[in-house]
Design an enzyme around this catalytic site. Structure first.
Site, PDB file in Angstrom:
ATOM      1  N   GLY A  27       0.813  -1.219   0.000  1.00 36.02           N
ATOM      2  CA  GLY A  27       0.000   0.000   0.000  1.00 36.02           C
ATOM      3  C   GLY A  27       0.840   1.259   0.000  1.00 36.02           C
ATOM      4  O   GLY A  27       2.071   1.211   0.006  1.00 36.02           O
ATOM      5  N   THR A  29       1.128   3.604   2.338  1.00 35.54           N
ATOM      6  CA  THR A  29       1.846   3.905   3.582  1.00 35.54           C
ATOM      7  C   THR A  29       3.103   3.039   3.674  1.00 35.54           C
ATOM      8  O   THR A  29       4.191   3.533   3.987  1.00 35.54           O
ATOM      9  CB  THR A  29       0.927   3.654   4.814  1.00 35.54           C
ATOM     10  OG1 THR A  29      -0.355   4.221   4.541  1.00 35.54           O
ATOM     11  CG2 THR A  29       1.503   4.292   6.062  1.00 35.54           C
ATOM     12  N   ASP A  79       2.920  -3.222   8.185  1.00 42.82           N
ATOM     13  CA  ASP A  79       1.894  -3.084   7.140  1.00 42.82           C
ATOM     14  C   ASP A  79       0.917  -1.972   7.507  1.00 42.82           C
ATOM     15  O   ASP A  79       0.808  -1.586   8.670  1.00 42.82           O
ATOM     16  CB  ASP A  79       1.150  -4.417   6.970  1.00 42.82           C
ATOM     17  CG  ASP A  79       0.396  -4.497   5.644  1.00 42.82           C
ATOM     18  OD1 ASP A  79       0.436  -3.528   4.853  1.00 42.82           O
ATOM     19  OD2 ASP A  79      -0.230  -5.534   5.386  1.00 42.82           O
ATOM     20  N   ALA A  81      -3.216  -0.303   6.994  1.00 39.33           N
ATOM     21  CA  ALA A  81      -4.582  -0.806   7.212  1.00 39.33           C
ATOM     22  C   ALA A  81      -5.571   0.192   6.624  1.00 39.33           C
ATOM     23  O   ALA A  81      -5.240   1.368   6.408  1.00 39.33           O
ATOM     24  CB  ALA A  81      -4.857  -1.004   8.692  1.00 39.33           C
ATOM     25  N   GLU A 101      -1.017 -10.922   3.211  1.00 41.97           N
ATOM     26  CA  GLU A 101      -0.803 -10.097   4.407  1.00 41.97           C
ATOM     27  C   GLU A 101      -1.151 -10.898   5.662  1.00 41.97           C
ATOM     28  O   GLU A 101      -0.448 -10.825   6.675  1.00 41.97           O
ATOM     29  CB  GLU A 101      -1.658  -8.826   4.318  1.00 41.97           C
ATOM     30  CG  GLU A 101      -1.172  -7.889   3.222  1.00 41.97           C
ATOM     31  CD  GLU A 101      -2.066  -6.688   2.973  1.00 41.97           C
ATOM     32  OE1 GLU A 101      -1.580  -5.719   2.369  1.00 41.97           O
ATOM     33  OE2 GLU A 101      -3.246  -6.715   3.361  1.00 41.97           O
TER      34      GLU A 101
END
Ligand code: 5RP
Length: 215
Positions: A27, A29, A79, A81, A101
């Site tokens: 992603g 981020t 990770d 969210a 994930e």
């Protein structure tokens, strides 16, 4: 908003120890975390990646990407969210990478979740819940989810996951018992994985800001 993501992603480097194999999510981020990891790549032994997208960038930066089976248990997974509740339970899968994930989260001792403040919610479910399904089960799973939850499953048409499967996004949920819902939806034949990370929530949440907040 991307400034908050950058601050969260860069803060997560504090959790990387010398010689580690680092679990890496997917992603926008995590993209900032990957860039920061590239700057200290000499200190780590490699990465286990949750998507083709992250693998590509890790390799471009010269970070070795290892097979999850060969790497074994991991000390750290970082990770993002889509939503995070006060108990560090998450909705993930906005980028369709939820199954890998989930595998890496389960294999990891510490799951550090990096988010911008907009991802914090009192109750999960405003973000449509992604569910990865075997293509032939799409319609069956959608009917079962509607009956079990009252939520509206919408096929993410045109998206094929890295595992060759499809995604249903379940709208209009208010998930007051995420562990129970995750357990129940996991039982439907044809469900590969549910984007609820409640049975195995994050251990640490970093909310991007100046300074970042560590929960
Ligand atoms: C991908 C994910 C991502 O972590 C989630 O969608 C958050 O993405 P971003 O950091 O781009 O907001 O679960 O499947």
């Amino acid at each position: 908003m991307s400034e908050a993501k950058r601050l969260a992603g860069e803060k997560a480097i504090d959790y990387v120890e010398d010689g580690m194999i680092v679990g890496v999510g997917t992603g926008s981020t995590v993209a900032y975390f990957i860039e920061a990891l590239g700057r200290i790549k000499g200190r780590i032994a490699g990465a286990v990646s949750s998507s083709e997208q992250s693998t590509k960038r890790l390799k471009e930066l010269g970070i070795e990407v290892l097979d999850a089976n060969a790497a074994g248990p991991l000390k750290l997974y970082v990770d993002g969210a889509d939503e995070c509740d006060p108990h560090k339970r998450l909705i993930k899968g906005g980028g369709a990478a939820l199954t890998r994930e989930k595998i890496i989260a389960e294999a990891s001792e510490t799951f550090v979740c990096i988010i911008d403040p907009a991802k914090q919610v009192p109750v999960l479910g405003r973000f449509p819940l992604p569910v990865e399904v075997i293509p032939m089960a799409r319609s069956l799973v959608a009917r079962r989810i509607l009956a079990l939850t009252g939520g509206q499953p919408v096929w993410r048409d045109g998206v094929v996951t890295d595992n060759g499967n499809w995604i249903l996004d379940v709208h209009n949920l208010s998930i007051t018992d995420p562990v129970a819902m995750e357990t129940e939806l996991n039982q439907i034949p044809g469900v590969v994985s549910v984007g609820l990370f409640a049975r195995r929530p994050a251990d640490i949440v970093i909310v991007g800001g100046e300074p970042p907040k560590v929960l």
